[in-house]
Motif scaffolding. Structure first.
Motif: not given
Length: 239
Positions: A10, A15-16, A53, A95, A98
């Motif tokens: 991350a 990024t997602t 996200e 984030w 995640d």
């Protein structure tokens, strides 16, 4: 340690938003790993939107609401959903969760005195995946179907590790690519076992050996590893 690797993913900008599916940026090498057993698990319900996200602490979310009433895993492990108080919402960012950022997760575990934490993610299609982390161990994740009950079952599978029980052995004698799919050649204990392969709904028998041997060619549902699909049907890989 993989939690640190995951956090780094991350931080370096993976990024997602560029990654589809409920698993988002979770690396493939962490999929299907086992984690140490814990008496109870703190669960963070989360949703991944169309942009990729991860959204946490959304009390109006139907997915989050489904976790408000405590429910144990099939093996009896207690789970407690973390909906996030004001402090959590200030200090814990989606984030970082995640990315399974160790610093953020450790803070949560210390605050709630939890032995383990799981992030249960549902995407816009309703598919779910769950990542679990126990301090001092590697993070792990797996796809878990389309419901809370399937997430709870997946948590058990990660914590219990290999437990063959009544499962029957299968020998994987070959594999090949056929178009976009991978085909596996399986040698089964008996002819009678062939009809059991498709009972889990994750394996598809493409052909049966014409010689009468208990040997088949199969493909696996998208998002499943062969060993997990076989486990769903009551088998384990013996080689």
């Amino acid at each position: 340690m993989k939690p640190m690797i995951l956090g780094a993913l991350a931080l370096i900008g993976i990024t997602t938003s560029a990654i589809a599916g409920p698993e988002g940026p979770w690396p493939e090498e962490s999929r299907g790993l086992s984690v140490p057993v814990a008496d109870w698990i703190l669960v963070v319900p989360a949703e991944r939107d169309a942009s990729g996200e991860l959204r946490i602490f959304s009390r109006k979310s139907e997915w989050a609401k489904s976790w408000t009433v405590p429910k144990a895993t099939p093996s009896g492990r207690r789970t407690v959903a973390l909906m996030g108080d004001a402090e959590d919402q200030r200090e814990i960012e989606g984030w970082r969760v995640d990315g399974l950022d160790v610093q953020s997760l450790s803070r949560v575990i210390r605050k709630y005195k939890a032995p383990a934490i799981a992030v249960a993610v549902r995407d816009e299609t309703g598919e779910t995946a769950v990542a679990t982390w126990v301090p001092g161990a590697e993070a792990a994740w797996r796809f878990s179907g389309f419901s809370r009950d399937e997430v709870l079952k997946a948590i058990d599978l990660m914590m219990d590790g290999p437990d063959y029980g009544e499962k029957r052995p299968i020998y994987v004698s070959g594999q090949r690519h056929s178009g976009s799919a991978t085909e596996y050649r399986l040698d089964l204990p008996s002819i009678e076992d062939i009809e059991l392969l498709e009972t889990g709904g994750t394996l598809f028998v493409r052909s049966i050996d014409p010689s009468g041997l208990p040997r088949v060619i199969v493909t696996v549902s998208v998002g499943w590893k062969l060993k997990d699909a076989l486990a769903e049907a009551g088998f384990y890989i013996s080689n």
